[in-house]
Design an enzyme around this catalytic site. Structure first.
Site, PDB file in Angstrom:
ATOM      1  N   CYS A  67       0.786  -1.089  -0.010  1.00  0.00           N
ATOM      2  CA  CYS A  67      -0.027  -0.105   0.110  1.00  0.00           C
ATOM      3  C   CYS A  67       0.964   1.390  -0.093  1.00  0.00           C
ATOM      4  O   CYS A  67       2.156   1.071   0.203  1.00  0.00           O
ATOM      5  CB  CYS A  67      -0.795  -0.002   1.112  1.00  0.00           C
ATOM      6  SG  CYS A  67       0.007   0.085   2.991  1.00  0.00           S
ATOM      7  N   HIS A  79       3.479   1.893  11.496  1.00  0.00           N
ATOM      8  CA  HIS A  79       2.253   1.773  12.315  1.00  0.00           C
ATOM      9  C   HIS A  79       1.855   2.802  13.110  1.00  0.00           C
ATOM     10  O   HIS A  79       1.145   2.916  13.912  1.00  0.00           O
ATOM     11  CB  HIS A  79       2.547   0.495  13.233  1.00  0.00           C
ATOM     12  CG  HIS A  79       3.304  -0.709  12.401  1.00  0.00           C
ATOM     13  ND1 HIS A  79       4.635  -0.833  12.254  1.00  0.00           N
ATOM     14  CD2 HIS A  79       2.561  -1.554  11.701  1.00  0.00           C
ATOM     15  CE1 HIS A  79       4.635  -2.150  11.500  1.00  0.00           C
ATOM     16  NE2 HIS A  79       3.533  -2.456  11.129  1.00  0.00           N
ATOM     17  N   GLU A 119       0.142  -0.075  16.388  1.00  0.00           N
ATOM     18  CA  GLU A 119      -0.719   0.943  15.869  1.00  0.00           C
ATOM     19  C   GLU A 119      -1.572   1.310  16.972  1.00  0.00           C
ATOM     20  O   GLU A 119      -1.933   2.320  17.451  1.00  0.00           O
ATOM     21  CB  GLU A 119      -1.458   0.572  14.703  1.00  0.00           C
ATOM     22  CG  GLU A 119      -2.231   1.606  14.017  1.00  0.00           C
ATOM     23  CD  GLU A 119      -3.012   1.284  12.971  1.00  0.00           C
ATOM     24  OE1 GLU A 119      -4.193   1.895  12.615  1.00  0.00           O
ATOM     25  OE2 GLU A 119      -2.795   0.442  12.081  1.00  0.00           O
ATOM     26  N   THR A 135      -6.448   0.644  11.614  1.00  0.00           N
ATOM     27  CA  THR A 135      -6.792   0.544  10.065  1.00  0.00           C
ATOM     28  C   THR A 135      -6.768  -0.657   9.454  1.00  0.00           C
ATOM     29  O   THR A 135      -7.131  -0.716   8.343  1.00  0.00           O
ATOM     30  CB  THR A 135      -5.605   1.778   9.325  1.00  0.00           C
ATOM     31  OG1 THR A 135      -4.277   1.201   9.744  1.00  0.00           O
ATOM     32  CG2 THR A 135      -5.743   3.060  10.016  1.00  0.00           C
ATOM     33  N   SER A 195       1.893 -10.028  10.260  1.00  0.00           N
ATOM     34  CA  SER A 195       1.262  -9.086   9.759  1.00  0.00           C
ATOM     35  C   SER A 195      -0.271  -9.169   9.964  1.00  0.00           C
ATOM     36  O   SER A 195      -1.041 -10.114   9.333  1.00  0.00           O
ATOM     37  CB  SER A 195       1.275  -9.210   7.992  1.00  0.00           C
ATOM     38  OG  SER A 195       0.495  -8.425   7.441  1.00  0.00           O
ATOM     39  N   ASN A 198      -2.606  -7.343   8.764  1.00  0.00           N
ATOM     40  CA  ASN A 198      -3.775  -7.094   7.503  1.00  0.00           C
ATOM     41  C   ASN A 198      -3.542  -8.489   6.386  1.00  0.00           C
ATOM     42  O   ASN A 198      -4.594  -8.971   5.923  1.00  0.00           O
ATOM     43  CB  ASN A 198      -3.285  -6.027   6.630  1.00  0.00           C
ATOM     44  CG  ASN A 198      -1.788  -6.025   5.963  1.00  0.00           C
ATOM     45  OD1 ASN A 198      -1.829  -6.759   5.010  1.00  0.00           O
ATOM     46  ND2 ASN A 198      -1.019  -5.487   6.491  1.00  0.00           N
TER      47      ASN A 198
END
Length: 303
Positions: free
Chosen positions: A12, A82, A134, A169, A224, A226
């Site tokens: 990203c 993060h 995060e 997020t 990870s 995500n």
């Protein structure tokens, strides 16, 4: 066998920015100790590639960013994508470190939103993954930020007149939906700010749109968040065989037995190079019935 690379997948914008900052820092301070405060992104191969540039990573399970900072005595410190708390930032300055902040803009935006609502007298519920950096940075903002991992964490919270809920997020759409529904039931007047970043959201939605898939490979590091959420969504979407792998060499031939349609996606912190190797190996299997064992060339991981 049909091989289906899912679009979009991979890096990203926040990860691209963090990696570019790391490369620029290594170039700018060639004779200075450079230390990454935690993994720049949650992918061990990217960390290894950074080490090849002379950037060391300080990471220890169970340690907060504030505690890890004690291990850095001098030189440059790079904060990861993060995000970081103000306390960590100020402590780094007090230690005389040169600070490079690679925090993702979306993560920083969530922090600003939380601070804005706190300034208006709101209590804030923050949905996230326990011990994730995060989430750690957001929770450190104020004692009026309440960490929520699942619906059970809402049970003992008191009734609040002014309350807002937001989230890490990289959470899954499915996961926060369940918590949000429970939060709305307990707090009918709650304000909801869904902060799943666009990159995470569209990658998750791409998985939900897959049809008639026999097997899905999610390329990503086990750390990870995500990447793990992509796997969870695929399972929720009833894809029968879902595997989180780090490289093409993790694929087992028995996983492909009787598979007619095989899809590949990757987390937002996974190098395109590694995902392409998976696609290459599977394409070779589709045509020759043999998986390729591919060597990883570190120098391509930061491209």
């Amino acid at each position: 066998m049909e091989i289906i690379p899912v679009i979009p997948r991979g890096y990203c914008k926040g990860v691209v920015r963090a990696i570019n900052l790391a490369k620029q820092t290594a170039h700018k301070y060639p004779n200075t100790t450079i230390t990454m405060l935690g993994m720049i992104v949650h992918n061990k191969y990217v960390v290894e590639a950074c080490e090849q540039l002379g950037i060391q990573c300080v990471e220890e399970k169970g340690k907060t960013r504030l505690e890890l900072l004690d291990k850095i005595k001098s030189g440059v410190v790079i904060f990861t994508a993060h995000g970081i708390s103000e306390e960590v930032y100020h402590k780094a300055i007090e230690k005389g470190l040169i600070v490079v902040d690679a925090s993702c803009d979306d993560v920083t935006k969530t922090q600003l939103i939380v601070k804005e609502y706190l300034s208006k007298g709101y209590e804030v519920l923050y949905i996230g993954k326990k011990h994730h950096p995060e989430a750690e940075a957001v929770i450190a903002i104020s004692e009026h930020v309440h960490f929520i991992e699942n619906e059970n964490d809402l049970v003992n919270l008191p009734k609040y007149n002014k309350i807002m809920v937001t989230n890490q997020t990289t959470m899954s759409i499915i996961e926060i939906y369940k918590v949000l529904e429970a939060a709305k039931e307990k707090y009918p007047n709650i304000e909801i700010l869904d902060e799943i970043c666009n990159a995470t959201r569209i990658r998750q939605e791409a998985i939900e749109k897959l049809e008639n898939i026999d097997c899905l490979f999610v390329v990503g590091d086990p750390k990870s968040n995500n990447s793990n959420k992509l796997k969870e969504i695929a399972i929720e979407h009833n894809i029968p065989n879902v595997y989180l792998i780090e490289t093409s060499n993790d694929i087992k031939e028995e996983w492909l037995k009787d598979a007619n349609r095989v899809a590949i996606t990757s987390g937002a912190s996974t190098p395109t190079y590694l995902t392409n190797q998976v696609i290459q190996s599977l394409n070779n299997y589709a045509s020759t019935n043999k998986l390729l064992h591919l060597k990883i060339d570190i120098k391509h991981l930061l491209d």
